[in-house]
Structure formats: C-alpha cells, structure tokens
Scaffold this motif. Structure first.
Motif, PDB file in Angstrom:
ATOM      1  N   MET A 113       0.841  -1.180   0.000  1.00 51.71           N
ATOM      2  CA  MET A 113       0.000   0.000   0.000  1.00 51.71           C
ATOM      3  C   MET A 113       0.883   1.239   0.000  1.00 51.71           C
ATOM      4  N   SER A 114       0.468   2.235  -0.752  1.00 55.58           N
ATOM      5  CA  SER A 114       1.214   3.484  -0.781  1.00 55.58           C
ATOM      6  C   SER A 114       0.371   4.590  -0.155  1.00 55.58           C
ATOM      7  N   SER A 115       1.040   5.421   0.635  1.00 58.22           N
ATOM      8  CA  SER A 115       0.354   6.530   1.299  1.00 58.22           C
ATOM      9  C   SER A 115       0.862   7.857   0.754  1.00 58.22           C
ATOM     10  N   VAL A 116      -0.060   8.815   0.673  1.00 57.65           N
ATOM     11  CA  VAL A 116       0.243  10.157   0.211  1.00 57.65           C
ATOM     12  C   VAL A 116      -0.263  11.132   1.265  1.00 57.65           C
ATOM     13  N   THR A 117       0.538  12.138   1.575  1.00 61.25           N
ATOM     14  CA  THR A 117       0.088  13.186   2.487  1.00 61.25           C
ATOM     15  C   THR A 117      -0.683  14.230   1.690  1.00 61.25           C
ATOM     16  N   VAL A 118      -1.875  14.559   2.166  1.00 61.63           N
ATOM     17  CA  VAL A 118      -2.725  15.561   1.516  1.00 61.63           C
ATOM     18  C   VAL A 118      -2.495  16.893   2.232  1.00 61.63           C
ATOM     19  N   PRO A 119      -2.051  17.927   1.501  1.00 63.89           N
ATOM     20  CA  PRO A 119      -1.734  19.205   2.139  1.00 63.89           C
ATOM     21  C   PRO A 119      -2.991  19.972   2.555  1.00 63.89           C
ATOM     22  N   LEU A 120      -3.106  20.252   3.845  1.00 63.71           N
ATOM     23  CA  LEU A 120      -4.225  21.044   4.367  1.00 63.71           C
ATOM     24  C   LEU A 120      -3.683  22.287   5.063  1.00 63.71           C
ATOM     25  N   SER A 121      -4.511  23.321   5.114  1.00 63.22           N
ATOM     26  CA  SER A 121      -4.159  24.565   5.801  1.00 63.22           C
ATOM     27  C   SER A 121      -4.877  24.632   7.135  1.00 63.22           C
ATOM     28  N   ALA A 122      -4.342  25.423   8.036  1.00 60.24           N
ATOM     29  CA  ALA A 122      -4.949  25.606   9.360  1.00 60.24           C
ATOM     30  C   ALA A 122      -6.056  26.649   9.286  1.00 60.24           C
ATOM     31  N   THR A 123      -7.104  26.328   8.502  1.00 63.44           N
ATOM     32  CA  THR A 123      -8.272  27.201   8.390  1.00 63.44           C
ATOM     33  C   THR A 123      -9.525  26.397   8.735  1.00 63.44           C
ATOM     34  N   ALA A 124     -10.544  27.084   9.228  1.00 66.46           N
ATOM     35  CA  ALA A 124     -11.743  26.414   9.731  1.00 66.46           C
ATOM     36  C   ALA A 124     -12.589  25.768   8.644  1.00 66.46           C
ATOM     37  N   SER A 125     -12.457  26.223   7.399  1.00 67.74           N
ATOM     38  CA  SER A 125     -13.219  25.661   6.296  1.00 67.74           C
ATOM     39  C   SER A 125     -12.391  25.782   5.027  1.00 67.74           C
ATOM     40  N   GLN A 126     -12.231  24.674   4.322  1.00 67.61           N
ATOM     41  CA  GLN A 126     -11.435  24.703   3.104  1.00 67.61           C
ATOM     42  C   GLN A 126     -11.889  23.643   2.125  1.00 67.61           C
ATOM     43  N   THR A 127     -11.616  23.905   0.849  1.00 67.25           N
ATOM     44  CA  THR A 127     -11.885  22.961  -0.229  1.00 67.25           C
ATOM     45  C   THR A 127     -10.573  22.747  -0.963  1.00 67.25           C
ATOM     46  N   LEU A 128     -10.295  21.482  -1.249  1.00 63.25           N
ATOM     47  CA  LEU A 128      -9.030  21.114  -1.875  1.00 63.25           C
ATOM     48  C   LEU A 128      -9.299  20.101  -2.975  1.00 63.25           C
ATOM     49  N   ASN A 129      -8.710  20.316  -4.146  1.00 64.32           N
ATOM     50  CA  ASN A 129      -8.797  19.360  -5.244  1.00 64.32           C
ATOM     51  C   ASN A 129      -7.454  18.672  -5.388  1.00 64.32           C
ATOM     52  N   VAL A 130      -7.455  17.341  -5.395  1.00 64.32           N
ATOM     53  CA  VAL A 130      -6.221  16.565  -5.535  1.00 64.32           C
ATOM     54  C   VAL A 130      -6.481  15.388  -6.472  1.00 64.32           C
ATOM     55  N   VAL A 131      -5.414  14.911  -7.090  1.00 72.59           N
ATOM     56  CA  VAL A 131      -5.508  13.706  -7.905  1.00 72.59           C
ATOM     57  C   VAL A 131      -4.950  12.561  -7.072  1.00 72.59           C
ATOM     58  N   LEU A 132      -5.792  11.555  -6.824  1.00 73.60           N
ATOM     59  CA  LEU A 132      -5.417  10.393  -6.026  1.00 73.60           C
ATOM     60  C   LEU A 132      -5.849   9.142  -6.775  1.00 73.60           C
ATOM     61  N   SER A 133      -4.964   8.170  -6.883  1.00 75.44           N
ATOM     62  CA  SER A 133      -5.257   6.931  -7.610  1.00 75.44           C
ATOM     63  C   SER A 133      -5.801   7.233  -9.006  1.00 75.44           C
ATOM     64  N   GLN A 134      -5.208   8.216  -9.655  1.00 70.81           N
ATOM     65  CA  GLN A 134      -5.546   8.620 -11.024  1.00 70.81           C
ATOM     66  C   GLN A 134      -6.979   9.103 -11.191  1.00 70.81           C
ATOM     67  N   GLN A 135      -7.522   9.738 -10.142  1.00 69.30           N
ATOM     68  CA  GLN A 135      -8.861  10.300 -10.230  1.00 69.30           C
ATOM     69  C   GLN A 135      -8.902  11.628  -9.479  1.00 69.30           C
ATOM     70  N   LEU A 136      -9.743  12.528  -9.957  1.00 68.47           N
ATOM     71  CA  LEU A 136      -9.889  13.827  -9.320  1.00 68.47           C
ATOM     72  C   LEU A 136     -10.761  13.687  -8.077  1.00 68.47           C
ATOM     73  N   VAL A 137     -10.238  14.146  -6.950  1.00 66.94           N
ATOM     74  CA  VAL A 137     -10.945  14.071  -5.674  1.00 66.94           C
ATOM     75  C   VAL A 137     -11.020  15.472  -5.080  1.00 66.94           C
ATOM     76  N   ARG A 138     -12.211  15.866  -4.655  1.00 68.87           N
ATOM     77  CA  ARG A 138     -12.397  17.146  -3.971  1.00 68.87           C
ATOM     78  C   ARG A 138     -12.709  16.863  -2.516  1.00 68.87           C
ATOM     79  N   LEU A 139     -12.029  17.581  -1.636  1.00 64.17           N
ATOM     80  CA  LEU A 139     -12.254  17.451  -0.198  1.00 64.17           C
ATOM     81  C   LEU A 139     -12.773  18.768   0.342  1.00 64.17           C
ATOM     82  N   ASP A 140     -13.877  18.719   1.065  1.00 65.07           N
ATOM     83  CA  ASP A 140     -14.387  19.874   1.801  1.00 65.07           C
ATOM     84  C   ASP A 140     -14.168  19.544   3.275  1.00 65.07           C
ATOM     85  N   VAL A 141     -13.286  20.277   3.930  1.00 62.64           N
ATOM     86  CA  VAL A 141     -12.952  20.039   5.338  1.00 62.64           C
ATOM     87  C   VAL A 141     -13.440  21.241   6.129  1.00 62.64           C
TER      88      VAL A 141
END
Length: 99
Positions: free
Chosen positions: A1-29
């Motif tokens: 298994m391979s692990s990737v660190t997803v870069p997040l900021s120290a903000t209360a609400s954020q949206t991040l788009n990343v490519v993981l396992s060859q697919q576009l993934v959007r995270l709302d944190v």
C-alpha cells in the motif's frame, strides 16, 4: 500500500482538489462545534458527506464506494482528534491506496 500526504491549511473551512489513484478528488474540510468533518467528492459525485474526522480512524470505511483507498488523520504529537488550527502541522491527512 502506498500513502500520500494531503496538504491542508490551518483554516476552519477549506476545499481542496487533488488527484489520487488517477482520479480527481475534492475534499471539503470544515470545523463544527462537535468536531472536524469532511465531504469527499470523486469526479463531481459526492462519495461521503459529513464524515467525522478522528485520529487514526478511516474516513470512508467502504471499499464499494470506489475511491480506491481511504483517508486517515494522524496526530503527530499525541492521540487527539484533529481540529482545524492544527491541520497541516500537528494533524496530517494521509490517503492510502487500496492494495
């Protein structure tokens, strides 16, 4: 298994788009009074909504959703659940692809 660190900021609400396992993934944190939560989108389709973010607890929990892996928050200084003010520093988000 391979692990990737997803870069997040120290903000209360954020949206991040990343490519993981060859697919576009959007995270709302986002921080709520009851904890940190995350929505996960795969190619414009919501996979998970309102998932609680806890230390070392997988976010997705379901292989059948087709994401090809799972997210885990890691407390690098102890065993606390993540809060927004420590994201990217104390609390690191990782994605581990399924084997």
């Amino acid at each position: 298994m391979s692990s990737v660190t997803v870069p997040l900021s120290a903000t209360a609400s954020q949206t991040l788009n990343v490519v993981l396992s060859q697919q576009l993934v959007r995270l709302d944190v986002y921080q709520r009074s009851t904890g940190l939560f995350m929505d996960v989108w795969q190619n414009s389709t919501r996979v998970v909504a309102g998932a609680i973010c806890q230390n070392l607890n997988p976010v997705i929990h379901a292989d059948y959703l087709g994401l090809g892996g799972d997210f885990v928050f890691v407390d690098t200084q102890g065993a606390e659940d993540p809060t927004y003010d420590g994201l990217g520093d104390r609390f690191v988000l990782t994605f581990t692809a399924a084997s």
